[in-house]
Scaffold this active site. Sequence first.
Site, mmCIF file in Angstrom:
data_model
loop_
_atom_site.group_PDB
_atom_site.id
_atom_site.type_symbol
_atom_site.label_atom_id
_atom_site.label_comp_id
_atom_site.label_asym_id
_atom_site.label_seq_id
_atom_site.Cartn_x
_atom_site.Cartn_y
_atom_site.Cartn_z
ATOM 1 N N ASP A 346 0.892 -1.101 0.047
ATOM 2 C CA ASP A 346 0.009 0.144 -0.005
ATOM 3 C C ASP A 346 0.917 1.066 0.172
ATOM 4 O OD1 ASP A 346 -1.940 2.037 0.815
ATOM 5 O OD2 ASP A 346 -3.243 0.387 1.506
ATOM 6 N N ARG A 348 -0.755 4.518 0.226
ATOM 7 C CA ARG A 348 -1.647 5.443 0.423
ATOM 8 C C ARG A 348 -1.306 6.508 1.486
ATOM 9 N NH1 ARG A 348 -7.268 2.378 0.754
ATOM 10 N NH2 ARG A 348 -5.867 0.769 1.224
#
Length: 434
Positions: A346, A348
């Site tokens: 990830d 983000r």
Amino acid sequence: MASDSASQSSPDTAPPSKHIRLTSHPGQQGTGGAPAIRWGAATASERGPVVGTTTNRSQRNVIGTHSGSYGVYRALAVAAGNLVKGHRADLTNTAPTDAIGPHPQWSDAERIVSIDPWGASVAEVFGELIAGGIDIRPTIAVTKAHIHLPEIKQALAFQRLQVDGKVLLDDSSAVVTKIAIEPVWWLPGVARRFKVSEADLRRALFEETGGMYPELVTRSDIEVFLPPIGGQTLYVFGDVRDLADPQVTLTARVHDECNGSDVFGSDICTCRPYLTHAIEECIRGAQETGAGGARGVGLIAYSRKEGRALGEVTKFLVYNARKRQVGGDSADKYFLRTECVAGVQDMRFQELMPDVLHWLGIRKIHRLVSMSNDKYDAITHSGIEVGERIKIPDELVPADARVEIDAKIAAGYFTDGAVPTATDLAGTKGRGLE
Ligand SMILES: [Zn+2]
């Protein structure tokens, strides 16, 4: 961008020049005559404007330029001769439809590090500077809309929602305030948020963008960076001012972009069903009559972080890797396949996500429509209280998305049901590539 034509003194009249003058070293042009930025100052005039114009380099006090990644299209338009270099926006009638702030959080330098709190109101708070010739552009725009969604029509048909003539109209549309926000990074604060040195952050940004912004490493005196990334869009149901009142029940979802599901209805993940469920919850929350007859308020904060900010190409590669692996797509290999392609699970980085909530003055989210532990931790660690957490109803999870949601629940996502075991995960299978 790092370089600019030498015609900055009179951009409209100077003959085109092939000469490129770099401004990446102190003592050349740059912040000499530019307004100072004192991030976190109490008032707009003390804080100073963010000036990312490419027209007059002597006014600039940031690295990078406006419009995020669309700055590249602006460059194309100039190169193609479609846009006059130095065009300045006519801001007549562009003012926000709703006044937001200033909130106490705006003058806390560490609380908001990735957006300009004054970005919506530059025409008002920096009007004199603009009239004096400084090219100051909004980085936030606030407008109104009516949104029509088939899922909301269905909620009305099944009487889960009712028309009230205010939040939800006779034609099944919901009335919203929508707010577009471009990223404005105060590098010292962003570095602290990620617990890295500012020098290391600047070097990585410089190197990993292929050296796109030399000033990151040569101009430590310029602290603000307008990164070439996507921004955020907010959809507010009810009165925007109520967001800052912890007594008004706030239903909120922070959602990260997933074009395949959000727009096209792809069934490999839960993104659109969860988003539209959250919109339904926001509408219901904004309609509910709380203590003293007050309505609630709803918020969807939508971030352009496609495919966990890995991008859609990486995402589709991962889909193939998941579905072609020995044994087919299964929940126990969900994160592994992403890591094999992208190197991480990830990107983000929810650390910056709460900034927008603080910009709105939010101190409490009564109903958070999200199962993400990363989002929950980021919000609560930033000082915002969270009440109830709302998971996606099981009946809204597409069959092929079971792999994703089970893997996430096993990895720490919120659930009020059972957490799948390793054996369960191995047994959760997705469709093949047919
Ligand atoms: Zn998705």
